[in-house]
Design a protein around this motif. Structure first.
Motif, short mmCIF file in Angstrom:
data_model
loop_
_atom_site.label_atom_id
_atom_site.label_comp_id
_atom_site.label_asym_id
_atom_site.label_seq_id
_atom_site.Cartn_x
_atom_site.Cartn_y
_atom_site.Cartn_z
N PHE A 175 0.54 -1.48 -0.14
CA PHE A 175 0.07 -0.14 -0.28
C PHE A 175 1.08 1.67 0.00
O PHE A 175 1.64 1.03 0.55
N LYS A 176 0.33 2.13 -0.66
CA LYS A 176 1.22 3.12 -0.98
C LYS A 176 0.61 4.55 -0.49
O LYS A 176 1.46 6.17 -0.57
N ASN A 177 -0.25 4.77 -0.25
CA ASN A 177 -1.47 5.52 0.72
C ASN A 177 -2.08 4.69 1.62
O ASN A 177 -3.24 4.12 1.64
N ILE A 178 -2.20 5.35 3.08
CA ILE A 178 -2.29 4.96 3.38
C ILE A 178 -2.54 5.57 4.92
O ILE A 178 -1.98 6.80 4.96
N TYR A 179 -4.40 5.32 5.58
CA TYR A 179 -4.75 6.97 6.03
C TYR A 179 -3.78 6.80 7.68
O TYR A 179 -5.32 4.76 7.67
N LEU A 180 -4.52 6.90 8.96
CA LEU A 180 -5.19 6.28 9.95
C LEU A 180 -5.89 6.82 11.02
O LEU A 180 -5.98 8.69 10.71
N PHE A 181 -7.36 6.16 11.00
CA PHE A 181 -8.09 6.79 12.24
C PHE A 181 -8.07 6.38 13.35
O PHE A 181 -8.27 5.07 13.43
N GLY A 182 -8.23 7.43 13.84
CA GLY A 182 -7.64 6.53 15.57
C GLY A 182 -6.90 5.97 15.74
O GLY A 182 -7.32 5.12 17.29
N VAL A 183 -5.88 5.79 15.65
CA VAL A 183 -4.37 5.69 15.84
C VAL A 183 -3.68 6.70 16.74
O VAL A 183 -2.70 6.87 16.56
N ASP A 184 -4.21 7.67 17.55
CA ASP A 184 -3.47 7.96 18.76
C ASP A 184 -2.22 7.75 19.32
O ASP A 184 -1.38 8.85 19.50
N LEU A 185 -2.06 7.03 19.46
CA LEU A 185 -0.93 6.76 20.56
C LEU A 185 -0.87 7.71 21.70
O LEU A 185 0.57 7.43 21.77
N GLY A 186 -1.95 7.84 22.52
CA GLY A 186 -1.79 8.94 23.07
C GLY A 186 -2.88 9.93 23.34
O GLY A 186 -3.52 9.89 21.89
N SER A 187 -3.77 10.41 23.95
CA SER A 187 -4.66 11.35 23.97
C SER A 187 -4.35 13.06 24.80
O SER A 187 -3.27 12.97 25.93
N LYS A 188 -5.01 13.60 24.74
CA LYS A 188 -4.63 15.02 25.11
C LYS A 188 -5.45 15.28 26.49
O LYS A 188 -4.79 15.82 27.58
N ASP A 189 -6.61 14.70 27.31
CA ASP A 189 -7.06 14.66 27.62
C ASP A 189 -6.38 13.00 27.92
O ASP A 189 -7.16 11.97 28.32
N LYS A 190 -5.89 12.17 30.04
CA LYS A 190 -5.37 11.01 29.81
C LYS A 190 -6.67 10.73 30.11
O LYS A 190 -5.99 9.04 30.64
N GLU A 191 -7.82 11.12 30.71
CA GLU A 191 -9.22 9.80 31.10
C GLU A 191 -9.34 9.63 30.17
O GLU A 191 -10.13 8.91 30.22
N LYS A 192 -9.41 9.93 29.12
CA LYS A 192 -9.95 9.69 27.60
C LYS A 192 -8.97 9.47 26.40
O LYS A 192 -8.73 9.55 25.82
N HIS A 193 -8.46 8.00 27.00
CA HIS A 193 -7.86 7.44 26.23
C HIS A 193 -8.12 6.60 25.12
O HIS A 193 -7.38 6.13 23.99
N HIS A 194 -9.70 6.40 25.17
CA HIS A 194 -10.28 5.51 23.89
C HIS A 194 -11.00 5.67 23.50
O HIS A 194 -11.50 6.76 24.09
#
Length: 683
Positions: free
Chosen positions: A437-456
């Motif tokens: 694949f040469k064009n890949i878009y990441l949706f929900g691949v956060d590997l971190g969060s602005k709000d530590k309580e809302k991690h998913h």
């Protein structure tokens, strides 16, 4: 300038030039630092007295500097006052019914809990209190397994320490780049290195002003060829060549905070046993394996869907463009897509526990019709019944895995054995770029969060999808603390945990291996190097029109090929390797030991059987490395605090025997579980 002054100045310059040439040849990353002149200057009197004048206006006599270092070396010789890094095992903590806690149901053995408990029971029985024990690890007056020196200063202390002590590993940490440049005029690093080689010392320089990089460099030094076992970080001696106590304290704190990385991902026997049983089961039932890389059409587009919090805001974009891209659902993201009525083309799993089948079923509210038309991709350790939940499936052979090493030896090319760690989104991205694949878009691949309580995402099992009383929620909802700060994808910082912070560089590396692939990060999570930050509102600017979904899905399925395996031959090969490995450990343990130094030599030799580059992909190195490291670490902690040498040697002998007993029982567990895998497939 007098002839003496000129000669002395020439001597200093010649030393610096020789050092620069030496570093250029051996450590070019440090030579670059020497290309810039030091901000300090040196005054030379007519009689050859040297005074260093620093940019801040301070000055110091070189003679005074030598005498001060001598005083510090004398103080360092006091064992009772020598600073050390401490990371104790609790040697008296054990449980009578060893298990993996609430996760025991997913394992087929209790070996990794039982044998460490035997070691702690033995220690507690012989040392019920602190009598007969040193407070801190002791290796004798002159032996130092690992010495960390903070500050190069003018370098006088380095050859003195090397000459005075038997040092196995000497790490010099310098955060002041200007101080390192100045030291090159006074310390002959060429001869220092020769002295280290003559003494059998591994000499490492870490010249770095960024604290987090210092800790990572130390980790790399410990893990590299010829390095000490990771657990030797416990009891490491510290020598302070600088006066900046605040800086030293920060470095020590950073090292302690990142120490877990030394042990991360090593695996344990009980985990590898699950892998062996499941992989044999998958091969026995004929699951096709990944065999055809870089065969995806050039216009193909992949959407990799994780369950990070950003996914909630990206659902409209996924709906609008999903019919022209191949959608890869990763792990618990399947529940969100089911709830939103979006059917993925592929579902990806990496976890080995048999709970995954139940998680999938409950996350889609038992709507098994939703899985019709969804293809499955799993790593080789995935529970065989998970593959059977889908109509079509393919298996990726997992790297850094016992069975991955066996299959590699049986002809599966290393480039087709994918790492896929530590998150399932790593697995999906590793596969997507490898497949072509040469064009890949990441949706929900956060590997971190602005709000530590809302991690998913708010729709995942990690948050509120399942009833409170459901046993799966109790297990899955437990998340490690988001206590690591990493750069944000669109600026600022985000909160991550240890797994996510490790996933980020792993993902970056995977992407970097395929420079012709464009990976777009749409998420307001962590920055992923080599992925392109793309605000969702700018999505259309990169969109090329998509692809023929059906043709691309079929191309993906064609990357997996059915194969026939001689299962008896595979089992025989694995057992032959295990027997040979145990025999080698027994031979090492049989060597005589008359001192703590002999014990350390044995520990190092056994440890590097599992981590040396020549063995790193050996099935048994992968099978035993975590378990062996843990038991050796506990033995190391024990014998280095026992005052009486004869008692310490006896304790080491018992611990080595405990390790060998563990390996023999592990062998029997492997045989038993392979037979269970065969029997389950035949039913």
């Amino acid at each position: 300038m007098t002839p003496l002054q000129q000669a002395y100045l020439n001597k200093l310059r010649a030393t610096a030039e020789a050092n620069a040439a030496f570093f250029q040849l051996n450590m070019p990353q440090h030579k670059m630092l020497l290309d810039k002149a030091s901000s300090a200057s040196v005054d030379i009197s007519e009689q050859g007295d040297l005074v260093v004048r620093y940019a801040n206006g301070e000055s110091r006599s070189v003679t005074a500097d030598i005498l001060e270092m001598e005083g510090r070396i004398e103080k360092f010789s006091d064992l009772s006052d020598r600073p050390q890094l401490l990371a104790f095992h609790n040697l008296r903590r054990f449980v009578e019914s060893p298990s993996h806690g609430r996760h025991q149901v997913f394992h087929y053995s209790k070996l990794d809990a039982e044998y460490p408990n035997r070691a702690t029971r033995h220690f507690a029985k012989h040392y019920p209190d602190n009598s007969g024990l040193n407070r801190y690890p002791s290796f004798g007056e002159k032996e130092i397994p690992l010495l960390i020196v903070f500050g190069s200063r003018l370098g006088w202390h380095l050859p003195r320490l090397l000459a005075e002590y038997k040092i196995r590993h000497l790490v010099v940490i310098e955060t002041d780049l200007d101080a390192f440049r100045l030291s090159a005029f006074f310390q002959d690093y060429v001869q220092l290195t020769r002295l280290a080689q003559e003494k059998g010392t591994d000499l490492i320089f870490i010249v770095q002003s960024e604290l987090d990089k210092i800790a990572r460099s130390l980790t790399g030094a410990m893990l590299r060829t010829g390095g000490l076992p990771q657990f030797f970080i416990h009891g490491a001696s510290l020598f302070y060549g600088v006066d900046d106590t605040a800086m030293v304290a920060k470095i020590r704190e950073t090292i302690m905070e990142t120490m877990w990385e030394l042990f991360f991902g090593m695996g344990y026997f009980d985990d590898e046993l699950v892998t062996i049983r499941h992989t044999f089961g998958n091969l026995k039932q004929g699951v096709p394996i990944y065999r055809r890389p870089n065969t995806i059409p050039k216009d193909a587009v992949a959407f990799v869907i994780g369950s990070g919090p950003s996914l909630d805001g990206l659902i409209p974009l996924l709906r609008e463009y999903g019919d022209r891209a191949v959608i890869f659902s990763c792990g618990t993201a399947l529940a969100i897509l089911h709830k939103m009525g979006i059917k993925p083309d592929f579902h990806v799993e990496k976890e080995r526990q048999n709970i995954i089948a139940e998680v999938i079923q409950k996350s889609i509210s038992n709507d098994m019709e939703f899985l019709e038309g969804v293809n499955f991709i799993g790593l080789s350790p995935v529970y065989p019944e998970v593959f059977n939940m889908f109509e079509r499936y393919g298996m990726i052979v997992k790297a850094a895995d016992t069975m991955g090493a066996v299959l590699n030896a049986k002809g599966v090319p290393r480039e087709l054995i994918l790492n896929g760690q530590p998150t399932v989104t790593n697995t999906a991205i590793d596969f997507a770029v490898s497949a072509g694949f040469k064009n890949i878009y990441l949706f929900g691949v956060d590997l971190g969060s602005k709000d530590k309580e809302k991690h998913h995402s708010k729709h995942t099992v990690y948050m509120n999808l399942m009833p409170e009383e459901d046993h799966l929620k109790k297990i899955l909802a437990h998340q490690p603390a988001n206590d690591i700060i990493v750069p944000g994808n669109f600026g600022g910082e985000v909160h991550a945990n240890k797994v996510l912070s490790f996933a980020r560089p792993m993902m970056s590396h995977s992407i970097s291996m395929y420079p012709d692939a464009k990976v777009y990060n749409l998420n307001d999570g962590a920055l992923i190097e080599h992925a392109i930050p793309l605000p969702p509102e700018d999505f259309s600017q990169t969109w090329t029109g998509g692809c023929d979904k059906h043709a691309t899905v079929e191309a993906v399925m064609d990357t997996f090929q059915p194969e026939e395996w001689d299962m008896d031959e595979l089992q025989g090969m694995l057992m032959e390797r295990i027997d040979a490995f145990i025999s080698r450990v027994e031979a090492i343990v049989a060597n005589p030991q008359s001192s703590l130094s002999d014990v350390l030599d044995k520990m190092i030799e056994i440890h590097w059987m599992t981590l040396a580059p020549s063995n790193i992909n050996d099935p048994c190195a992968l099978l035993f490395r975590g378990t062996s490291s843990r038991l050796l670490s506990m033995a190391y902690n024990a014998v280095t605090i026992i005052k009486d040498q004869d008692e310490a040697l006896a304790k080491a002998e018992w611990d080595f025997s405990n390790l060998i007993d563990c390996m023999h029982e592990a062998r029997e567990e492997v045989v038993k579980n392979i037979q269970v895998a065969f029997a389950a497939t035949e039913q």
